[in-house]
Every structure is written in C-alpha cells, then in structure tokens.
Design a protein around this motif. Structure first.
Motif, mmCIF file in Angstrom:
data_model
loop_
_atom_site.group_PDB
_atom_site.id
_atom_site.type_symbol
_atom_site.label_atom_id
_atom_site.label_comp_id
_atom_site.label_asym_id
_atom_site.label_seq_id
_atom_site.Cartn_x
_atom_site.Cartn_y
_atom_site.Cartn_z
ATOM 1 N N UNK A 97 0.853 -1.187 0.000
ATOM 2 C CA UNK A 97 0.000 0.000 0.000
ATOM 3 C C UNK A 97 0.894 1.244 0.000
ATOM 4 N N UNK A 98 0.615 2.146 -0.917
ATOM 5 C CA UNK A 98 1.432 3.363 -1.028
ATOM 6 C C UNK A 98 0.649 4.566 -0.518
ATOM 7 N N UNK A 99 1.314 5.492 0.127
ATOM 8 C CA UNK A 99 0.607 6.695 0.621
ATOM 9 C C UNK A 99 0.140 7.560 -0.529
ATOM 10 N N UNK A 100 -0.975 8.305 -0.301
ATOM 11 C CA UNK A 100 -1.518 9.178 -1.325
ATOM 12 C C UNK A 100 -2.338 10.305 -0.722
ATOM 13 N N UNK A 101 -2.686 11.275 -1.520
ATOM 14 C CA UNK A 101 -3.494 12.406 -1.111
ATOM 15 C C UNK A 101 -4.863 12.320 -1.755
ATOM 16 N N UNK A 102 -5.891 12.717 -0.997
ATOM 17 C CA UNK A 102 -7.249 12.702 -1.545
ATOM 18 C C UNK A 102 -8.046 13.834 -0.904
ATOM 19 N N UNK A 103 -9.064 14.323 -1.602
ATOM 20 C CA UNK A 103 -9.951 15.377 -1.120
ATOM 21 C C UNK A 103 -11.293 14.774 -0.740
ATOM 22 N N UNK A 104 -11.846 15.264 0.359
ATOM 23 C CA UNK A 104 -13.135 14.734 0.821
ATOM 24 C C UNK A 104 -13.942 15.889 1.424
ATOM 25 N N UNK A 105 -15.192 16.001 1.030
ATOM 26 C CA UNK A 105 -16.088 17.045 1.524
ATOM 27 C C UNK A 105 -16.924 16.469 2.665
ATOM 28 N N UNK A 106 -16.974 17.166 3.799
ATOM 29 C CA UNK A 106 -17.756 16.709 4.956
ATOM 30 C C UNK A 106 -18.349 17.920 5.666
#
Length: 525
Positions: free
Chosen positions: A1-10
């Motif tokens: 598993x490789x680290x990554x960036x993601x956007x999430x609206x909450x």
C-alpha cells in the motif's frame, strides 16, 4: 500500500463559545440566571450593573414585534436543529465575526488585535432593565421568608420555659419533647423510654422515671399545638375535642363534641369509610348527630406537627406578565410583557472599555480584550434570551386566548411544533424556553409548558386538550352523589356523551394526576 493524497467534503458542527453560552442561558430558570449574572459580575471587570432609571419595559416593548434575524440568531437555530437531529449530516455554524463580511469584531479565541467597537451601545450595551431595590426598604425578602422556620421541638421548648417546674420535671419534659416524631406523636411507651434511660434491670429507677414522665406528658399535652404528645391518631383527635369542650359552646356544640369523642373510641376504619350506619349502632346517636360529629372531626388536625415540618419552599418568580387590555371588535385583548423584576440591567464598564480602547494596538492586552468581548457577548445573549421568551409567550397567549377568558375547559391542544413553525424556531428552542419559565396571568401563575398538551379525538373530527378533559373529570366528580360515586368507566361514558373519546385507563391516569381517590374510597356509606 502506497501513501496518497485525496480530497473529501464533509460537514460538522462548530459549537462556538457564544452559541454555547446562548443555549445555556436560554434554558436557565430565573433563579439560576440571577446566580449566573452574579457570577459573571464577579469574574468579569468589564461588566457592571447600570444605575440609570430607564423605563423598565423599554427592551420588551421595543423589540417584541421585531423578530431577531441576525446571522448569530440563524446560526443558533441551525445549531439547535443540528444538535437534535438524528442525522449524522450537520452544518458548519460560523460565529458572527465569521459570517459577516468585513466585520471587525474579534472572536473570543482570537489574538485580540482586531479593532474594538467605537461605541459599546452598538453591542446592545444594556440588557433589559430591572428594578433595583437596593436593600433600603423594610420589606421582607421572599427568600428570607421562605427560609424562616421554627421546628416543633424549638416551639415546644420555648413554651416550656414559661412553666414553673423543678429541675427533674423540666428535664423529663425536655426528654419527651425530644422524643416526638415529626408529626408530634410520642410513638414509644413511657416504660420503653424509661427502660432506655435506666436500663432493663433497674426496676426502681424505671418506676420513678415512669412517674416523672407521666407528669411531664400531661404538661406536654397541655401545650400548643393541641394534640401534641398523643400516642396515636385516636388520642390526638380526642385531645383536640376535649380542648373544644374546655373552650365552651362558643367553640362547638358540646353534644356534638361528645358524640365525636365516642366515634374516636371506635375503630377508625369505620370513620375512614364513613360508615354512618355502623357508627350509629356503635355510638347510640342519631344519624344527623353522627354526621355532624364526623364533619367536626374532619376539621381537626391529624398531624399537629405538620406546619412545623421544614419542607422545600420553591419561590416562583414569573418571567412574563399577562394583563387584560380591554376589548377589540368584541374580543378580549391581553398585553404580554416581560417581568422587569427578573431582567438584569447590565452594561459594559465605560471607564475600563475606554482605557483599553485608548491603548489599542499595544501588546499585552490580548487577555483584557478577550474579557471585554465576553462581557459584550454575555449582554447580547441575555437580550436574545428575553426576546425569545417574550416572542414565545405572545404566541402562546394568542393561541390560548380562550383559556384566559373561560378557564381550563377552554384549553386547546397545542404541541411545541405549532409554536416552532409559527416563530420560525426549532422545537428544541421552544422546549428550552418553556422549561422552568413562568407566566403570571389574571387567573394564576403557570409554567409555560403547562399550555402545551396532547389532544383527544372528538366525534366532530377535532381534538380536545388533555387539560380540558381533566377539568371535566374534576367537575363530574365534584357533582357526583357521595353515596354512589362515579367509577372510571362511568366517567369515560360521560366524556363520550360530551363527544370526547377517552378510554377508561386514560380516565384513571387523569384522575390519579388530579389526586382524586377511586370510587370505593369516595363512597359515603
């Protein structure tokens, strides 16, 4: 598993300190608010009581018809709705500084570098006025009267001081007074009390103590209140009847008193069941005399120490006052105003605020600026609290106008949702406003929550308030034949004749809430 960036609206709730304080002040009772104001005055040097004699109803009359529409009010409502919703989705609740573009008002948690408002009056610098008595009058305060209390023991000891007794008799009388229960009865026999003092083996000492206690008991039973020192209810009633005989015909008819004494010698179950026929046979008197004696006994005090028992006294201070305001187009009108006695008159300390304003921009004043901001928000939240109470009270009076004219029978069913929809508030806000807040009306003082109640179906398709149904049950019971009291089933049938569908179990629940005994205990034999 490789680290990554993601956007999430909450979405999430943001409970700012201002809104937390607003919610807390809204649900406080009058006494709790007074304590909160006193605590805030002690803690915050920028807050003070105003001494100006402004009109007392100025705040209530000026702002009553103007609903609060500011960003902070909408944010509060969003918070109420979000906090009580079962949904996980929620809303961001910005404070006033965040929601108003270009606002220069600092947040409590800010760094204090923002500009201060040039005029503290813009912050609603004075909350509603309150009549400051100042402590110069001679009138007793209601709180002091509530706490003033003398016990039965102290009252009897004070009477015993006027008796000329020897040291031994005085000690015996003091011991018997201390042995009374809260009702004024001497539950233990004199022999038991003597044995407890002298020991089981000291027969001569026990006999001497019993003699002393017998003399002291006669003295005790001669004191006020009449009936104190009795061993049981029969003796207590007999002592009071003998006192009436001693007072002469002016106090009561001697023949009726003698009949009452004979009744007290019979089993008290006959008196409790009001079994007139068996009492006539046992006492040998006429039925009319027996009934007169029973009425006399009913006026006696079965617990002489009742008025001396210290009970919790709750002082009810109304938040809202309703007065009759004449008639308009044939309809009665009522005026609704806030009670000036419960409205603290607060303002920001001009000297301290001015001094801080003069050193604006200098370092080391962040803590003082935060305290000034707290004082301003506290005043504003108190203003909002009373404004909301007044708006809700006026809506209640408008919907329950018939209640103020005709009484409980005219109460209409009403739930929190109706007032919430009318005022554009959340149900939880109405619940907070109506809890521990009281309204003084021309027919009595009631908690605001009293005006809300469920409805029972009627034959016409409408609904009747549970308060009105309870009032009907009370009327039916008051007009019933004592020899044939109405059962719960009969009461349910009578309500059905009035067009109200009410089950027998519901009638029983309402009857118990009204503290009305069941039919078998109300029956006069």
């Amino acid at each position: 598993m490789t680290p990554g960036l993601s956007l999430r609206v909450s979405q999430h709730l943001a409970l700012t300190p201002q809104l937390q304080q607003s919610i807390r002040l809204l649900q406080l009772s009058t006494l709790e608010l007074s304590q909160e104001v006193g605590q805030m005055l002690d803690d915050n040097p920028f807050l003070e009581l105003s001494q100006d004699e402004a009109p007392r109803e100025e705040f209530g009359l000026a702002q009553a018809d103007a609903p609060v529409q500011g960003d902070d009010y909408r944010a509060e409502e969003a918070l109420y709705a979000g906090a009580d919703s079962a949904s996980k989705a929620s809303v961001d609740v910005p404070n006033e500084a965040e929601s108003s573009a270009g606002s220069d008002e600092p947040d409590w948690s800010g760094d204090g570098s923002s500009d201060l408002a040039p005029n503290d009056g813009e912050w609603g610098g004075e909350a509603p006025a309150r009549n400051a008595r100042g402590g110069e009058g001679d009138e007793a305060d209601a709180t002091d009267l509530a706490h003033g209390h003398e016990s039965l023991t102290a009252y009897l000891h004070r009477q015993a001081l006027a008796l000329r007794l020897s040291e031994i008799d005085r000690a015996a009388l003091r011991f018997l007074i201390e042995s009374l229960n809260d009702d004024g009865y001497l539950e233990d026999a004199l022999e038991t009390l003597a044995a407890g003092l002298a020991g089981e083996d000291a027969a001569e000492q026990i006999e001497e103590l019993v003699h002393r206690f017998t003399v002291a008991l006669r003295l005790l039973q001669s004191l006020e209140p009449v009936g104190v020192g009795a061993a049981g209810l029969s003796e207590c009633l007999s002592l009071q009847l003998k006192a009436l005989l001693h007072d002469g015909p002016a106090a009561a008819d001697p023949d009726t008193v003698q009949t009452a004494l004979r009744i007290c010698q019979q089993p008290l179950e006959l008196l409790a069941r009001r079994d007139v026929k068996r009492l006539v046979q046992a006492c040998g008197d006429s039925e009319e005399r027996i009934r007169a004696a029973m009425a006399l006994i009913a006026r006696l005090e079965p617990r002489p120490g009742r008025r001396f028992v210290e009970v919790e006294r709750n002082i009810i201070v109304p938040d809202v006052i309703v007065r009759k305001a004449g008639r308009s187009q044939g309809q009665p009108q009522f005026s609704v105003q806030l009670n000036p006695e419960v409205m603290p008159r607060l303002r920001v300390h001009d000297v301290y605020a001015g001094a801080l304003r003069g050193h604006k921009g200098e370092g080391g004043h962040q803590a003082l600026q935060q305290r000034l901001q707290e004082a301003r928000w506290f005043i504003k939240n108190i203003q909002q609290r009373f404004d909301t109470i007044l708006r809700v009270s006026r809506a209640i009076v408008e919907r329950q106008k018939n209640f103020f004219v005709h009484g409980e029978l005219a109460m209409r069913p009403m739930v929190l949702r109706e007032i919430a929809d009318e005022l554009g508030l959340h149900e939880s806000t109405i619940s907070r406003v109506t809890t521990a807040k009281y309204m003084a009306t021309p027919i009595g003082t009631y908690e605001l929550k009293y005006f809300f109640g469920s409805g029972l179906g009627t034959d016409t398709g409408g609904s009747a308030s549970s308060t009105a149904v309870r009032a009907l049950i009370k009327q039916f019971v008051a007009a019933e034949n004592p020899a044939k009291p109405l059962s719960d089933s009969q009461l349910a049938e009578m309500l059905k004749e009035q067009g109200i569908e009410c089950a027998r179990r519901t009638v029983a629940k309402y009857r118990e809430a009204l503290k009305i005994a069941p039919a078998n205990l109300r029956k006069a034999l």
